[in-house]
Design a protein around this motif. Structure first.
Motif, PDB file in Angstrom:
ATOM      1  N   GLU A   1       0.845  -1.194   0.000  1.00 28.19           N
ATOM      2  CA  GLU A   1       0.000   0.000   0.000  1.00 28.19           C
ATOM      3  C   GLU A   1       0.880   1.243   0.000  1.00 28.19           C
ATOM      4  O   GLU A   1       1.688   1.433   0.905  1.00 28.19           O
ATOM      5  N   ASP A   2       0.735   2.099  -1.040  1.00 31.43           N
ATOM      6  CA  ASP A   2       1.637   3.234  -1.160  1.00 31.43           C
ATOM      7  C   ASP A   2       1.157   4.475  -0.404  1.00 31.43           C
ATOM      8  O   ASP A   2       1.947   5.385  -0.146  1.00 31.43           O
ATOM      9  N   ASP A   3      -0.110   4.524  -0.024  1.00 32.15           N
ATOM     10  CA  ASP A   3      -0.605   5.674   0.736  1.00 32.15           C
ATOM     11  C   ASP A   3      -0.079   5.583   2.171  1.00 32.15           C
ATOM     12  O   ASP A   3      -0.363   4.607   2.872  1.00 32.15           O
ATOM     13  N   PRO A   4       0.699   6.575   2.628  1.00 32.24           N
ATOM     14  CA  PRO A   4       1.322   6.474   3.955  1.00 32.24           C
ATOM     15  C   PRO A   4       0.319   6.381   5.098  1.00 32.24           C
ATOM     16  O   PRO A   4       0.559   5.657   6.071  1.00 32.24           O
ATOM     17  N   ASP A   5      -0.796   7.094   4.986  1.00 31.55           N
ATOM     18  CA  ASP A   5      -1.794   7.050   6.062  1.00 31.55           C
ATOM     19  C   ASP A   5      -2.476   5.687   6.131  1.00 31.55           C
ATOM     20  O   ASP A   5      -2.649   5.113   7.217  1.00 31.55           O
ATOM     21  N   ILE A   6      -2.841   5.173   4.966  1.00 31.42           N
ATOM     22  CA  ILE A   6      -3.520   3.869   4.942  1.00 31.42           C
ATOM     23  C   ILE A   6      -2.557   2.755   5.346  1.00 31.42           C
ATOM     24  O   ILE A   6      -2.930   1.849   6.108  1.00 31.42           O
TER      25      ILE A   6
ATOM     26  N   LYS B   1       4.802  -2.843   2.736  1.00 27.00           N
ATOM     27  CA  LYS B   1       5.679  -2.227   1.749  1.00 27.00           C
ATOM     28  C   LYS B   1       4.884  -1.187   0.963  1.00 27.00           C
ATOM     29  O   LYS B   1       3.678  -1.345   0.748  1.00 27.00           O
ATOM     30  N   THR B   2       5.590  -0.124   0.520  1.00 25.02           N
ATOM     31  CA  THR B   2       4.920   0.956  -0.204  1.00 25.02           C
ATOM     32  C   THR B   2       5.264   0.968  -1.696  1.00 25.02           C
ATOM     33  O   THR B   2       4.723   1.771  -2.444  1.00 25.02           O
ATOM     34  N   ASP B   3       6.182   0.106  -2.118  1.00 24.73           N
ATOM     35  CA  ASP B   3       6.513  -0.021  -3.540  1.00 24.73           C
ATOM     36  C   ASP B   3       7.002  -1.437  -3.788  1.00 24.73           C
ATOM     37  O   ASP B   3       6.877  -2.308  -2.929  1.00 24.73           O
ATOM     38  N   ASN B   4       7.564  -1.666  -4.981  1.00 29.12           N
ATOM     39  CA  ASN B   4       7.935  -3.035  -5.348  1.00 29.12           C
ATOM     40  C   ASN B   4       9.358  -3.409  -4.938  1.00 29.12           C
ATOM     41  O   ASN B   4       9.925  -4.356  -5.473  1.00 29.12           O
ATOM     42  N   ARG B   5       9.919  -2.692  -3.991  1.00 26.30           N
ATOM     43  CA  ARG B   5      11.280  -3.010  -3.551  1.00 26.30           C
ATOM     44  C   ARG B   5      11.267  -4.093  -2.480  1.00 26.30           C
ATOM     45  O   ARG B   5      11.434  -3.844  -1.289  1.00 26.30           O
ATOM     46  N   PHE B   6      11.024  -5.307  -2.919  1.00 30.13           N
ATOM     47  CA  PHE B   6      11.038  -6.475  -2.039  1.00 30.13           C
ATOM     48  C   PHE B   6      11.400  -7.688  -2.873  1.00 30.13           C
ATOM     49  O   PHE B   6      11.347  -7.649  -4.113  1.00 30.13           O
ATOM     50  N   ASN B   7      11.770  -8.757  -2.204  1.00 33.14           N
ATOM     51  CA  ASN B   7      12.150  -9.988  -2.882  1.00 33.14           C
ATOM     52  C   ASN B   7      11.032 -11.017  -2.742  1.00 33.14           C
ATOM     53  O   ASN B   7      10.589 -11.306  -1.621  1.00 33.14           O
TER      54      ASN B   7
ATOM     55  N   PHE C   1       8.904 -14.549   0.646  1.00 32.54           N
ATOM     56  CA  PHE C   1       7.491 -14.735   0.972  1.00 32.54           C
ATOM     57  C   PHE C   1       7.150 -16.126   1.490  1.00 32.54           C
ATOM     58  O   PHE C   1       5.966 -16.454   1.621  1.00 32.54           O
ATOM     59  N   ASP C   2       8.141 -16.939   1.774  1.00 30.00           N
ATOM     60  CA  ASP C   2       7.842 -18.292   2.256  1.00 30.00           C
ATOM     61  C   ASP C   2       7.001 -18.266   3.527  1.00 30.00           C
ATOM     62  O   ASP C   2       6.160 -19.142   3.745  1.00 30.00           O
ATOM     63  N   ASN C   3       7.254 -17.269   4.385  1.00 33.67           N
ATOM     64  CA  ASN C   3       6.552 -17.213   5.672  1.00 33.67           C
ATOM     65  C   ASN C   3       5.252 -16.415   5.618  1.00 33.67           C
ATOM     66  O   ASN C   3       4.580 -16.262   6.636  1.00 33.67           O
ATOM     67  N   ILE C   4       4.907 -15.882   4.453  1.00 32.90           N
ATOM     68  CA  ILE C   4       3.673 -15.099   4.318  1.00 32.90           C
ATOM     69  C   ILE C   4       2.506 -16.042   4.017  1.00 32.90           C
ATOM     70  O   ILE C   4       2.610 -16.927   3.177  1.00 32.90           O
ATOM     71  N   ASP C   5       1.373 -15.817   4.688  1.00 34.59           N
ATOM     72  CA  ASP C   5       0.216 -16.691   4.519  1.00 34.59           C
ATOM     73  C   ASP C   5      -0.883 -16.060   3.674  1.00 34.59           C
ATOM     74  O   ASP C   5      -1.677 -16.772   3.062  1.00 34.59           O
ATOM     75  N   ILE C   6      -0.934 -14.715   3.626  1.00 32.09           N
ATOM     76  CA  ILE C   6      -1.947 -14.036   2.821  1.00 32.09           C
ATOM     77  C   ILE C   6      -1.411 -12.667   2.413  1.00 32.09           C
ATOM     78  O   ILE C   6      -0.607 -12.065   3.143  1.00 32.09           O
ATOM     79  N   PHE C   7      -1.825 -12.188   1.233  1.00 30.71           N
ATOM     80  CA  PHE C   7      -1.330 -10.926   0.678  1.00 30.71           C
ATOM     81  C   PHE C   7      -2.495  -9.957   0.485  1.00 30.71           C
ATOM     82  O   PHE C   7      -3.559 -10.338   0.007  1.00 30.71           O
ATOM     83  N   LEU C   8      -2.237  -8.695   0.839  1.00 29.80           N
ATOM     84  CA  LEU C   8      -3.220  -7.626   0.662  1.00 29.80           C
ATOM     85  C   LEU C   8      -2.563  -6.561  -0.208  1.00 29.80           C
ATOM     86  O   LEU C   8      -1.622  -5.887   0.217  1.00 29.80           O
ATOM     87  N   LEU C   9      -3.052  -6.399  -1.444  1.00 26.45           N
ATOM     88  CA  LEU C   9      -2.361  -5.573  -2.430  1.00 26.45           C
ATOM     89  C   LEU C   9      -3.207  -4.407  -2.929  1.00 26.45           C
ATOM     90  O   LEU C   9      -4.387  -4.575  -3.252  1.00 26.45           O
ATOM     91  N   ASP C  10      -2.577  -3.231  -3.006  1.00 21.69           N
ATOM     92  CA  ASP C  10      -3.152  -2.121  -3.762  1.00 21.69           C
ATOM     93  C   ASP C  10      -2.804  -2.351  -5.233  1.00 21.69           C
ATOM     94  O   ASP C  10      -1.885  -3.115  -5.559  1.00 21.69           O
ATOM     95  N   ILE C  11      -3.530  -1.704  -6.133  1.00 23.92           N
ATOM     96  CA  ILE C  11      -3.244  -1.860  -7.561  1.00 23.92           C
ATOM     97  C   ILE C  11      -2.226  -0.833  -8.034  1.00 23.92           C
ATOM     98  O   ILE C  11      -1.256  -1.166  -8.722  1.00 23.92           O
ATOM     99  N   GLU C  12      -2.442   0.427  -7.664  1.00 22.05           N
ATOM    100  CA  GLU C  12      -1.528   1.488  -8.077  1.00 22.05           C
ATOM    101  C   GLU C  12      -0.409   1.649  -7.051  1.00 22.05           C
ATOM    102  O   GLU C  12      -0.621   2.120  -5.943  1.00 22.05           O
ATOM    103  N   ILE C  13       0.782   1.200  -7.420  1.00 23.25           N
ATOM    104  CA  ILE C  13       1.951   1.350  -6.551  1.00 23.25           C
ATOM    105  C   ILE C  13       3.112   1.880  -7.388  1.00 23.25           C
ATOM    106  O   ILE C  13       3.139   1.686  -8.610  1.00 23.25           O
TER     107      ILE C  13
END
Length: 227
Positions: free
Chosen positions: A14-19, A37-43, A47-59
């Protein structure tokens, strides 16, 4: 489900800092770990330990749709939810085709949690935590609770483990286990084979020897460690 939820990890893009700040605080009351994370700077390999993802569309530097595609390529069974201001029908259809749910902004926080719970219940509702294992009763699969990776078992090891699991805390004789795994006709000569498979199973799921207990002179028992 509440107890299971507190053991699960969620990734938020989510790129909106407040949200993003709000989601970090709010979701931390429900999940074991919240990664924002607020942009695509991740590997994606992280994500092996992540169980669910919540994504904004515009990043920045990417699209939530493309992120979803990559996640689903690597982790096809992990649920992805879109949380976005894009609320046109075409956006909803595309989001539901790529991911598992689509929630438009503005959103009600408690509705968000309810929908995440429903997805997780459907995906992880039959998961049971057993010491350092996650047991998927539906799929007959065992995962490492830290890495969330599948522990590879042979067909025979799987049969033995889940027979013990289905009879948790019950003493099973060697004869009972052998009859279940190899059948009555294959009973003779399998005692040594059972010992070999039990040792192999322990090396994979019970190195400390706490779960699979030997009942000397009789057989074995799988303990939930609560007794």
């Amino acid at each position: 489900m509440e107890d299971t939820l507190k053991r699960l990890n969620i990734f938020v893009l989510e790129d909106d800092p407040d949200i993003s700040h709000f989601l970090n605080l709010f979701l931390s009351d429900y999940f074991n770990k919240v990664t924002v994370k607020t942009d695509n700077r991740f590997n994606y390999s992280d994500f092996d330990n992540i169980d669910i993802f919540l994504l904004d569309i515009e990043i920045p530097f990417d699209s939530g749709y493309e992120v979803c595609k990559r996640i689903k390529t690597i982790y096809p069974n992990k649920p992805v939810v879109f949380l976005t201001a894009h609320s046109q029908l075409d956006d909803k259809i595309k989001g539901l085709e790529l991911g598992d749910d689509f929630i438009p902004k503005p959103f009600e926080p408690l509705e968000l949690i309810a929908r995440l719970k429903n997805l997780l219940k459907d995906r992880y509702g039959d998961f049971v935590y057993l010491d350092e294992l996650i047991v998927d009763k539906r799929a007959h699969v065992i995962l490492d609770s830290v890495t969330r990776t599948k522990i590879p078992l042979s067909e025979t090891e799987n049969k033995i483990f889940f027979y013990l699991y289905d009879n948790m805390n019950i003493r099973l004789s060697r004869e009972q286990i052998i009859n279940h795994v190899w059948g009555v006709e294959g009973h003779h000569g399998q005692t040594n084979s059972l010992n070999v498979y039990i040792n192999s199973l322990r090396n994979k799921v019970d190195i400390e020897g706490k779960l699979i207990q030997t009942i000397y002179g009789y057989g074995y028992k799988l303990s939930d460690l609560k007794e």
